[in-house]
Structure formats: C-alpha cells, structure tokens
Design an enzyme around this catalytic site. Structure first.
Site, PDB file in Angstrom:
ATOM      1  N   TRP A 100       4.851   8.620   8.027  1.00 18.87           N
ATOM      2  CA  TRP A 100       4.691   8.104   6.660  1.00 18.87           C
ATOM      3  C   TRP A 100       4.237   9.201   5.722  1.00 18.87           C
ATOM      4  O   TRP A 100       4.679   9.259   4.570  1.00 18.87           O
ATOM      5  CB  TRP A 100       3.766   6.888   6.638  1.00 18.87           C
ATOM      6  CG  TRP A 100       4.430   5.690   7.267  1.00 18.87           C
ATOM      7  CD1 TRP A 100       4.061   5.056   8.418  1.00 18.87           C
ATOM      8  CD2 TRP A 100       5.619   5.014   6.803  1.00 18.87           C
ATOM      9  NE1 TRP A 100       4.945   4.030   8.684  1.00 18.87           N
ATOM     10  CE2 TRP A 100       5.903   3.974   7.727  1.00 18.87           C
ATOM     11  CE3 TRP A 100       6.460   5.190   5.702  1.00 18.87           C
ATOM     12  CZ2 TRP A 100       6.990   3.110   7.575  1.00 18.87           C
ATOM     13  CZ3 TRP A 100       7.555   4.330   5.555  1.00 18.87           C
ATOM     14  CH2 TRP A 100       7.804   3.307   6.478  1.00 18.87           C
ATOM     15  N   ASP A 170      -2.242   6.159   1.013  1.00 16.74           N
ATOM     16  CA  ASP A 170      -1.341   5.072   1.414  1.00 16.74           C
ATOM     17  C   ASP A 170      -2.065   4.194   2.438  1.00 16.74           C
ATOM     18  O   ASP A 170      -2.078   4.501   3.625  1.00 16.74           O
ATOM     19  CB  ASP A 170      -0.062   5.670   2.010  1.00 16.74           C
ATOM     20  CG  ASP A 170       0.886   4.610   2.563  1.00 16.74           C
ATOM     21  OD1 ASP A 170       0.569   3.416   2.480  1.00 16.74           O
ATOM     22  OD2 ASP A 170       1.959   5.007   3.074  1.00 16.74           O
ATOM     23  N   LYS A 194       1.479  -5.849   5.855  1.00 19.41           N
ATOM     24  CA  LYS A 194       0.804  -5.520   7.104  1.00 19.41           C
ATOM     25  C   LYS A 194      -0.472  -6.352   7.242  1.00 19.41           C
ATOM     26  O   LYS A 194      -0.744  -6.908   8.291  1.00 19.41           O
ATOM     27  CB  LYS A 194       0.458  -4.028   7.167  1.00 19.41           C
ATOM     28  CG  LYS A 194       1.606  -3.086   6.795  1.00 19.41           C
ATOM     29  CD  LYS A 194       2.617  -2.895   7.914  1.00 19.41           C
ATOM     30  CE  LYS A 194       3.909  -2.244   7.461  1.00 19.41           C
ATOM     31  NZ  LYS A 194       3.782  -0.869   7.001  1.00 19.41           N
TER      32      LYS A 194
HETATM   33  C1  LIG Z   1       4.893   0.017   6.406  1.00 17.87           C
HETATM   34  C2  LIG Z   1       4.419   1.258   5.765  1.00 17.87           C
HETATM   35  C3  LIG Z   1       5.074   1.833   4.663  1.00 17.87           C
HETATM   36  C4  LIG Z   1       6.352   1.255   4.105  1.00 17.87           C
HETATM   37  O1  LIG Z   1       6.077   0.110   3.412  1.00 17.87           O
HETATM   38  P1  LIG Z   1       7.212  -0.616   2.540  1.00 17.87           P
HETATM   39  O2  LIG Z   1       6.413  -1.642   1.827  1.00 17.87           O
HETATM   40  O3  LIG Z   1       8.201  -1.164   3.516  1.00 17.87           O
HETATM   41  O4  LIG Z   1       7.822   0.393   1.648  1.00 17.87           O
HETATM   42  C5  LIG Z   1       4.555   2.972   4.103  1.00 17.87           C
HETATM   43  N1  LIG Z   1       3.442   3.530   4.575  1.00 17.87           N
HETATM   44  C6  LIG Z   1       2.769   3.018   5.632  1.00 17.87           C
HETATM   45  C7  LIG Z   1       1.535   3.689   6.120  1.00 17.87           C
HETATM   46  C8  LIG Z   1       3.249   1.871   6.255  1.00 17.87           C
HETATM   47  O5  LIG Z   1       2.590   1.353   7.302  1.00 17.87           O
END
Ligand SMILES: *Cc1c(COP(=O)(O)O)cnc(C)c1O
Length: 358
Positions: A100, A170, A194
């Site tokens: 990521w 993030d 999540k």
């Molecule tokens: C799942 C995830 C993403 C992607 O998320 P989307 O909402 O599908 O764009 C980005 N960063 C992390 C750390 C993730 O776990």
C-alpha cells in the site's frame, strides 16, 4: 448461519449494527429507508452530523480538524492528497513498508512530485518497520506519508514516526482499532470497509491549516477545501455508508471505546501469533515488533495442504482465510467486529488440522 469472516475487506461488521440497520431498513424516518431520503433533508443532515460527532468523540479529534465523508476509496486519495497539498515539482517524503505504501508513492509520482523514499523495508522483504529515528526527513518536504498498517503484509507500526512536515497516514486497516493521538497528524485517511462500515465511504481527517492549497485544476468533488465548506455535501455523499458509520461508532462507544477495542484486539492478535509461533506447522514472517493486530498472514509448512486447510476451514464456518493473491498462504483479518470466539475457533481449527496433517 453467520460465519466468522476473516476477509481483509470489505470485512465483517458487528452483528448488532447489522441488526439495527435491518430493523430500520424499510422505515428509518418518515416511512422511508435511509437510502431513499434527501441528503439535504433535516433527517439525513442530523444523521451525518451525529456520525461525525461520534467519530470525533471516539477518536478524540480536535476542533482544529475537519472530518470529510468522501468517495473514491483510500486509493483515490493516493492522487487526491497531492492535488490538495502540493504544487507539481515539490518534494514529499515516504516510508515504504509494503504494497500500500508503494501504491501511495505511485500516486504522488503521478501527480508530478519529487518523491524521496526515506526508509524502505525492501531488504527484509517488507516484514519490518524502520527503527525509530533511523531515517532522516528531507528539509522542505511538504509531507511525510506512511502506512501505519500494511494490510497485505501484516506489518504495523508500533510507534509514531515524527517529522517537521505534516504526517499523512493511510489508516484504512487500523483506524478505530486502538487509541491514536490525532493531533500528531496532518492528514488521516481511510476507506471505511475494513473497520468502519461498508465500502463506498472514504473518511479524511485533515488539519484545518492545511486546507486552501489545492491545485487550481483539482476537480471540485476532490477538493477538500470545497468539500469542507459544504459539509461533504457538495454533491450527493455516500449516505448509507455515513449512516452505518454512525451506528459503528455508537457500537464502539457502547463497547468501551478505543481503549477497550485496543485491549481486545491485542489479546486476539497475541493468541493467534502464539498459536502460530508455538507450532512447527505454521509460520509468520513478520518481525515481532512489527506484527499487525489486524491482519495476520501465515504459511503452512507444506503449501500443498493449503487447499485442504481452506476447505476444512470453510466447513467449520471460518471463511476468507486465503492469503492475498500476491503472497499466497493464509491471512486472518481480525478487525474490531471479529469476536475473540472467532479467533479461538480459528486457533482450535489450526491446532486440529496440524495434528491431523503434521
Ligand atoms: C484496503 C486498503 C486500501 C485500498 O482501499 P480502497 O478503499 O479499496 O481504495 C488502501 N490502503 C490500505 C492500507 C488498505 O488496507
């Protein structure tokens, strides 16, 4: 029958929250579903305000931060962050701890920035976080971006990196899993699916003094300053996601807030890592200091048994344990909604499977 769903996302949601949503699905207010009301009507405006107030309370978000309810996912923000905080050609710092981080780096590069990767855990195969103080930030960098929890690698920071530049993080797969000090961050962003609700909602928490610097070409719906001025309702927001976030936050509060979530999540993770470490049959490659409380990847000693392991797990009501397609093996995602009973059921299954096949 409801299963224990170990998916990395969209992930398991608390049953109580789903039951509440179900009970008011066809008649939320005024004989309509929350999905059928105007986002500008007083009922929904109050619903969004309540979700925001609840999120502010559980996370302890200071007054000097805006909370935005957007769309486009965390992935969208990989490009949207540079549009809102930088001009092309400026320098930004990144810590790379896995897949990521790598995608976020690509977004900043696409938007014309000079990316300095000041720490890169490639040498360990992305199974570590950099030692605190082992990296130097670039003077004049517009921000330092990092990924507190790498969902695919199962690598989580046990500390907060520090930088003079605003910290941009993030939090997609770790938000609401334990207490954090929001005042240490410039920007926190996360897809909801999540640990905060259904997919389709992206939460951005931004310090107010960072607003007002979007590039002139930034599309209005992606412009944090414009969205902040419009209470995230420049256009139609993801109404159902906002409603469900409000219910999730109330559930977190009713269950003791983030301190209680953190204690429970730590106990869940410790039990699972102990089961892996105490067996010859399973292994986890991540350095103990960097092991994620939310995503636990593990390998079977004999990968030829992967299919049988997964089939038996499904039979036992333990689903979505297959590892990310890029790494193989297994991965158990154990977000807030996964009860300790689910983790114990997984451990019991793993122990029995190892005894039969080891
Ligand atoms: C799942 C995830 C993403 C992607 O998320 P989307 O909402 O599908 O764009 C980005 N960063 C992390 C750390 C993730 O776990």
């Amino acid at each position: 029958m409801r299963v224990f769903n170990f998916s990395a996302g969209p992930a398991m949601l608390p049953l109580e929250v789903l039951a509440t949503a179900q009970s008011e699905l066809t008649d939320w207010r005024s004989g309509m579903s929350v999905m059928e009301v105007s986002h500008r009507g007083k009922d929904f405006v109050a619903c969004a305000a309540r979700a925001e107030a609840g999120l502010r309370e559980v996370l302890g978000i200071p007054e000097s931060y805006k909370v935005l309810f957007l769309t486009g996912g965390a992935s969208g923000q990989f490009d949207i962050i540079p549009m809102n905080l930088t001009a092309p050609g400026e320098v930004v710092d990144f810590i790379n701890t896995g897949q990521w981080s790598t995608k976020a780096i690509a977004g900043s590069k696409r938007q014309g920035l000079a990316v300095n990767v000041i720490a890169d855990e490639a040498a360990s195969g992305y199974t570590t976080t950099p030692a605190p103080g082992s990296f130097a930030v670039t003077p004049g960098a517009k921000y330092l971006h990092y990924t507190p929890n790498e969902t695919i690698g199962g690598v989580e920071f046990g500390y907060l990196p520090t930088a003079e530049a605003p910290l941009v993080a993030d939090f997609s797969s770790t938000i609401l899993s334990r207490p954090i000090d929001v005042s240490q961050f410039g920007v926190i962003y996360a897809g909801a699916q999540k640990n905060m609700g259904p997919s389709g909602l992206t939460v951005v928490i931004v310090r107010e003094d960072l607003l007002g610097q979007a590039r002139p070409t930034t599309p209005e719906v992606l412009n944090w300053t414009v969205q902040a001025k419009n209470d995230s309702m420049l256009n139609t927001p993801p109404t159902f996601g906002i409603y469900l976030l409000g219910l999730i936050v109330e559930w977190v509060q009713a269950n003791g807030g983030l301190a209680a979530m953190g204690a429970r999540n730590q106990a869940k993770a410790q039990a699972l890592y102990a089961a892996i470490d105490n067996s010859e049959f399973y292994s986890n490659p991540v350095a103990p200091s960097a092991r994620s409380w939310m995503n636990v990847p593990f390998l079977l000693a004999n990968p030829e048994l992967d299919g049988a392991f997964l089939a038996g797990a499904n039979q036992a009501g333990l689903t979505n344990l297959e590892g990310h397609r890029s790494v193989g093996g297994m991965r158990a995602s154990i977000y807030n909604a996964m009860p300790i009973e689910g983790v114990q059921a997984l451990i019991d299954y793993m122990t029995a499977f190892a005894a039969e096949n080891g």
